[in-house]
Enzyme design. Sequence first.
Site, PDB file in Angstrom:
ATOM      1  N   CYS A 183       0.805  -1.224   0.000  1.00  0.00           N
ATOM      2  CA  CYS A 183       0.000   0.000   0.000  1.00  0.00           C
ATOM      3  C   CYS A 183       0.838   1.275   0.000  1.00  0.00           C
ATOM      4  CB  CYS A 183      -0.929   0.020   1.209  1.00  0.00           C
ATOM      5  SG  CYS A 183      -1.744  -1.543   1.552  1.00  0.00           S
ATOM      6  N   HIS A 319      -2.791   8.003   6.549  1.00  0.00           N
ATOM      7  CA  HIS A 319      -3.090   6.788   5.789  1.00  0.00           C
ATOM      8  C   HIS A 319      -4.598   6.564   5.830  1.00  0.00           C
ATOM      9  CE1 HIS A 319      -2.056   3.045   3.852  1.00  0.00           C
ATOM     10  NE2 HIS A 319      -2.699   2.348   4.776  1.00  0.00           N
ATOM     11  N   HIS A 356      -9.556   3.061  -1.120  1.00  0.00           N
ATOM     12  CA  HIS A 356      -8.161   2.629  -1.002  1.00  0.00           C
ATOM     13  C   HIS A 356      -7.694   2.157  -2.373  1.00  0.00           C
ATOM     14  CE1 HIS A 356      -4.475   1.041   0.329  1.00  0.00           C
ATOM     15  NE2 HIS A 356      -4.836   0.600   1.523  1.00  0.00           N
TER      16      HIS A 356
END
Length: 437
Positions: A183, A319, A356
């Site tokens: 990620c 995040h 995401h």
Amino acid sequence: MIDEINKSKYLDNSNEIAIIGIGLRFPHSESVLEFWDNLSKGRDLISHLPISGMSYDIDSLSEEEKERLVLRYGYLDNIEYFDPSFFNMNKKQAEQLDPQQRLFLMCAWEAIEDAGYNIDEIKSSTSIYAGASESGYSKITPKALDGMSQFQSEMSTMNKFIATRTSYTLNLKGESMLIDTACSTSLSAVYLASQSLLNGSSDYAIAGASCVQVNQGNGYIYEPNFILSPDGICRPFDANARGTVFGNGVGVVLLKRANDAIKDKDPIYAIIRGMGMNNDGNSKLGFTAPSYEGVSKVITKTHNDFNIDPNTISYIEAHGTGTYLGDPLEVAVYNKLQKNSKQKCAIGSVKSNIGHTDSVAGVAGLIKTALCLKHKRLVPTIHYNEPNPECNFDKGNLFVNTENIRWISKVGPLRASVTSLGIGGTNVYMILEEAPE
């Protein structure tokens, strides 16, 4: 300390990087202007998917599974559109090439164009640091009948060639590196591209990643205690946060040493004042979990290494996945960091808008923050109504910004930070500052 840091602004840019160009594809956003408009207006860019678009049989699901089926995804329009002749490809080559690589190639070109450069002006000294997710394209392409054709097809769909394919197509002759830290891939790419610039290996650097799942219409079946939201809505820092939702995206930035960018009068979105990267090791609950110690260390070390007072940060792009474990951990780190601040510090996450985007998540946050700095405005983190009680916002100076507001700093130039955390523990942290007038 704050006064000392502010007095030195722009006197020494030798360790700083300028973001001078951006190319992107995000849900309902095919340009920088469109993306900024969507962020400014607080739009939810996640699409509702039709059952007719699913690739598996809805009738094969049990009634209980049907109730848990979530038909929402960060959908990218026009992923099949590509002009092969523009990039000196024939139709067959373009058809074989994974859409992730096609779109990254287009965004790399657009980032260069956005900075006002002709590709021929910078090709000899431009590096590329890039990553990609798994697209599934190789599973739907026709199988070749002979070995040579099969080999060419495989090379066109392998992520390992995303950087070198772009270098080859655009005739760029600097370093060409594949990056993969899950990620945090794209922000790792920005970090390493910045190091290339600072050590003199290149004069321009393209950094970013591509995440384009070719089958965008499936949705998912919600599983309690997993990372995906029960209703396909990502609610960073909210009391009702139960997970994230995935989306497609491509994000690319063109970087240059700040001294050179200022001297050459390049358009500058923002200055990267400091950066750090580390790994958690095993100081956490498990391989996929974040680590308070690891995140805290990379942030603290970055501020120390670059002599930047954390209390001069007035916005944090976290995040922020909207998970019940991850959000409180991040807020705990930032509460400690901001405990002596004389100003309130906003916190947010672009995942509330676009979901995401896997390997692209870090650069998506970086682009959002750079645009906020350029326009001197903070945009809303959406789907936030009530604070997650585990985040302890009442014990610090942080607040979740939910409006489009003018961005003002009480202690000097506008500064922000961006955090990206990767499964497997690679954490990247960057400190951004508004461009000089």
